[in-house]
Design an enzyme around this catalytic site. Structure first.
Site, PDB file in Angstrom:
ATOM      1  N   GLY A 258       0.762  -1.245   0.000  1.00 25.60           N
ATOM      2  CA  GLY A 258       0.000   0.000   0.000  1.00 25.60           C
ATOM      3  C   GLY A 258       0.787   1.286   0.000  1.00 25.60           C
ATOM      4  N   GLY A 301       4.109  -3.406  -3.637  1.00 19.42           N
ATOM      5  CA  GLY A 301       4.111  -3.587  -5.089  1.00 19.42           C
ATOM      6  C   GLY A 301       4.589  -2.288  -5.719  1.00 19.42           C
ATOM      7  N   ARG A 302       3.689  -1.311  -5.695  1.00 17.59           N
ATOM      8  CA  ARG A 302       3.962  -0.010  -6.301  1.00 17.59           C
ATOM      9  C   ARG A 302       5.271   0.616  -5.821  1.00 17.59           C
ATOM     10  NH1 ARG A 302      -0.373   3.104  -7.930  1.00 17.59           N
ATOM     11  NH2 ARG A 302      -1.679   1.707  -6.712  1.00 17.59           N
ATOM     12  N   ARG A 337      -4.100   3.470 -16.121  1.00 15.15           N
ATOM     13  CA  ARG A 337      -4.346   4.169 -14.857  1.00 15.15           C
ATOM     14  C   ARG A 337      -5.008   5.533 -15.025  1.00 15.15           C
ATOM     15  NH1 ARG A 337      -0.881   5.619 -11.676  1.00 15.15           N
ATOM     16  NH2 ARG A 337      -2.039   5.261  -9.766  1.00 15.15           N
ATOM     17  N   TYR A 341      -8.385   5.519 -12.893  1.00 15.98           N
ATOM     18  CA  TYR A 341      -8.389   6.245 -11.613  1.00 15.98           C
ATOM     19  C   TYR A 341      -8.198   7.744 -11.781  1.00 15.98           C
ATOM     20  CZ  TYR A 341      -6.531   1.528 -10.588  1.00 15.98           C
ATOM     21  OH  TYR A 341      -6.307   0.185 -10.541  1.00 15.98           O
ATOM     22  N   CYS A 366      -9.712   4.647 -29.476  1.00 15.45           N
ATOM     23  CA  CYS A 366     -11.000   5.236 -29.859  1.00 15.45           C
ATOM     24  C   CYS A 366     -11.877   5.510 -28.649  1.00 15.45           C
ATOM     25  CB  CYS A 366     -11.700   4.307 -30.834  1.00 15.45           C
ATOM     26  SG  CYS A 366     -10.714   4.029 -32.299  1.00 15.45           S
ATOM     27  N   GLU A 367     -11.374   6.298 -27.738  1.00 16.61           N
ATOM     28  CA  GLU A 367     -12.098   6.721 -26.538  1.00 16.61           C
ATOM     29  C   GLU A 367     -11.668   8.154 -26.277  1.00 16.61           C
ATOM     30  OE1 GLU A 367     -13.836   4.793 -23.985  1.00 16.61           O
ATOM     31  OE2 GLU A 367     -13.860   3.060 -25.311  1.00 16.61           O
ATOM     32  N   TYR A 395       1.559  -1.308 -12.307  1.00 15.22           N
ATOM     33  CA  TYR A 395       0.206  -1.445 -12.855  1.00 15.22           C
ATOM     34  C   TYR A 395       0.062  -0.845 -14.257  1.00 15.22           C
ATOM     35  CZ  TYR A 395      -0.482  -2.583  -7.953  1.00 15.22           C
ATOM     36  OH  TYR A 395      -0.360  -3.150  -6.704  1.00 15.22           O
TER      37      TYR A 395
HETATM   38  N1  PLP Z   1      -1.109  -7.153  -1.274  1.00 14.10           N
HETATM   39  C1  PLP Z   1      -2.378  -7.297  -1.688  1.00 14.10           C
HETATM   40  C2  PLP Z   1      -3.200  -8.400  -1.095  1.00 14.10           C
HETATM   41  C3  PLP Z   1      -2.920  -6.450  -2.655  1.00 14.10           C
HETATM   42  O1  PLP Z   1      -4.185  -6.608  -3.058  1.00 14.10           O
HETATM   43  C4  PLP Z   1      -2.093  -5.432  -3.206  1.00 14.10           C
HETATM   44  C5  PLP Z   1      -2.612  -4.507  -4.227  1.00 14.10           C
HETATM   45  O2  PLP Z   1      -3.702  -4.507  -4.658  1.00 14.10           O
HETATM   46  C6  PLP Z   1      -0.778  -5.332  -2.757  1.00 14.10           C
HETATM   47  C7  PLP Z   1      -0.322  -6.197  -1.794  1.00 14.10           C
HETATM   48  C8  PLP Z   1       0.171  -4.307  -3.317  1.00 14.10           C
HETATM   49  O3  PLP Z   1      -0.235  -3.031  -3.089  1.00 14.10           O
HETATM   50  P1  PLP Z   1       0.727  -1.817  -3.462  1.00 14.10           P
HETATM   51  O4  PLP Z   1       1.095  -1.951  -4.876  1.00 14.10           O
HETATM   52  O5  PLP Z   1      -0.105  -0.622  -3.196  1.00 14.10           O
HETATM   53  O6  PLP Z   1       1.902  -1.891  -2.557  1.00 14.10           O
END
Ligand code: PLP
Length: 437
Positions: A258, A301-302, A337, A341, A366-367, A395
């Site tokens: 997150g 992740g991000r 994205r 969003y 085409c949007e 993403y």
């Molecule tokens: N873990 C879970 C279960 C998730 O669903 C997600 C993202 O949707 C993540 C980790 C990674 O989140 P982030 O990319 O915000 O760090």
């Protein structure tokens, strides 16, 4: 003459403008990359990915020394950039891997993650996905709902944990809990609120714990939560830890991912990796999750990959009506994205950074909503110019698609001036490769 100091940390580590005023990523001239590999293209600075992985691990070691919490692992949320080269790099760096489907599990195993370092998530896992996870010996399955407990129970009773061919007697599992904590982010990526499609409610957690503990082939290792993505404030993470701790004492605590990233130089800085990790570990310790024998997992992740990558495009046309429309050769097929969003990015002409012409950087799809950057300030862009949008590592590739029959772009890894193709561009023939009639 352009100088290095013009680049913000939105760009990959080590990016600079060279003597000719051209953007270099991983020591590679992006105009040359566009010429050699074509556009659109994802350009990844390998050292950036490595340095963020190491920053997470170092932060964990350092905070762990202070809080006494030594058993800490960084689990890459593979959904953010599910590309074999990225996964293999993180496996090499010693990370674990989080997967959310059978496909991501396949990618993670194929990239070299040991099965016991993989955590399987998902709110709608199929019997086939669960069985594959059992057979392959996945380290942890995060159970999302009561139906999944039933499904897993049937599988371990009929095949044994370890499925048809696995070695272990019991499958270690987590329960995903939705702690009713809402962080400030886009509603589509907020997951910790009570009315979420993910996980057990706090009210159901006790019953779920009892149900899992009653299944012979399952061993409840702990709890998992993920409250949302692109979070720029640490307070919700503190509340997450506090809420989880109320649910019992467990060996494994998986606090999800997150941590947000910065997409444009005028956005505020997110908390640093060190601040984020030390906040989680301090919170975990304060609530007894750091006692001996306890294991803490986080799933970024991000924050591991967003800023490691830039996308290169080529301008196809420029027109002026109420706005100045600069249309490029990609768009919502390589970066969904902005459409999903309303996400903001910045853009530059890759060899003329100091732009002040207000432009709508439009995709080719085409949007009408396929606009990559609204009100970009570009240096009088013309057809043939290479445009760069930074911070596209998370993403982007993951959600790439073939809308309008557009082949998906290549991924180019750059390091010390060498560029290597990690994923080649999709071909038109591949658009019909699955046709059977
Ligand atoms: N873990 C879970 C279960 C998730 O669903 C997600 C993202 O949707 C993540 C980790 C990674 O989140 P982030 O990319 O915000 O760090």
């Amino acid at each position: 003459m352009a100088t290095e100091t013009m680049l913000s940390d939105v760009f990959p580590l080590g990016s600079r403008l060279n003597e000719a005023g051209r953007l270099e990523v991983g020591g590679c001239d992006t105009i040359e990359l566009a010429r050699e590999f074509g556009t659109p293209a994802y350009v990844v600075a390998e050292d950036d990915l490595r340095s963020r992985a190491r920053a997470f691990l170092d932060a964990g070691r350092q905070a762990g020394r202070q809080s006494g919490h030594e058993d800490f692992h960084v689990v890459f949320a593979s959904k953010a950039f599910p590309c074999t080269a990225v996964l293999a790099l993180f496996a090499q760096e010693g990370l674990w891997c989080d997967v959310a489907s059978g496909g991501e599990l396949h990618l993670a195993l194929n990239a070299g993650f040991a099965a016991e370092r993989i955590v399987l998530h998902g709110n709608a896992k199929s019997a086939v996905e669960l069985r594959t996870a059992l057979e392959r010996g996945v380290g942890l399955i995060a159970i999302d709902n009561f139906d999944e407990i039933d499904r897993l129970q049937r599988l371990v009773e009929s095949h044994g944990a370890g499925g048809a061919g696995g070695s272990s007697d019991v499958q270690r599992v987590l329960l995903r809990v939705t702690p009713d904590v809402r962080g400030e982010t886009h509603e589509k990526i907020s997951t910790g609120q009570a009315d979420s499609k993910f996980g057990f409610s706090v009210a159901d957690a006790a019953q779920a714990i009892e149900r899992v503990q009653a299944v012979d082939g399952l061993s409840l290792a702990g709890l998992h939560a993920h409250i949302g993505s692109q979070l720029l404030d640490l307070e919700p993470f503190r509340r997450e830890v506090a809420e989880l701790a109320k649910l019992g004492d467990f060996e494994v605590w998986d606090l999800g991912g997150g941590l947000g990233a910065r997409y444009t130089a005028d956005q505020p800085q997110p908390p640093s990796i060190e601040e984020y990790v030390s906040t989680l570990l301090a919170g975990a310790s304060a609530h007894g999750m750091g006692a001996p024998g306890r294991r803490l997992l986080i799933e970024p992740g991000r924050a591991l990959c967003a800023n490691a990558c830039v996308t290169l495009y080529t301008v196809e046309s420029v027109k002026q009506n109420v706005s100045r429309w600069v249309a490029v050769d990609g768009g919502m097929s390589d970066n969904l994205r902005p459409m999903m969003y309303g996400a903001r990015y910045e853009a530059h002409v890759a060899d003329r950074f100091d732009g002040d012409t207000r432009c709508e950087l439009a995709g080719k799809h085409c949007e009408s909503g396929d606009v990559i950057v609204r009100e970009a300030l570009l240096a009088d862009p013309r057809p043939g110019d290479v445009i760069v949008t930074p911070a596209t590592g998370a993403y982007g590739y993951a959600m790439a698609n073939n809308y309008n029959g557009v082949p998906r772009p290549p991924v180019i890894f750059c390091k010390d001036g060498d560029a290597r193709l990690a994923v080649r561009r999709e071909r038109f023939e591949e658009l019909t490769a699955r046709d059977v009639g």
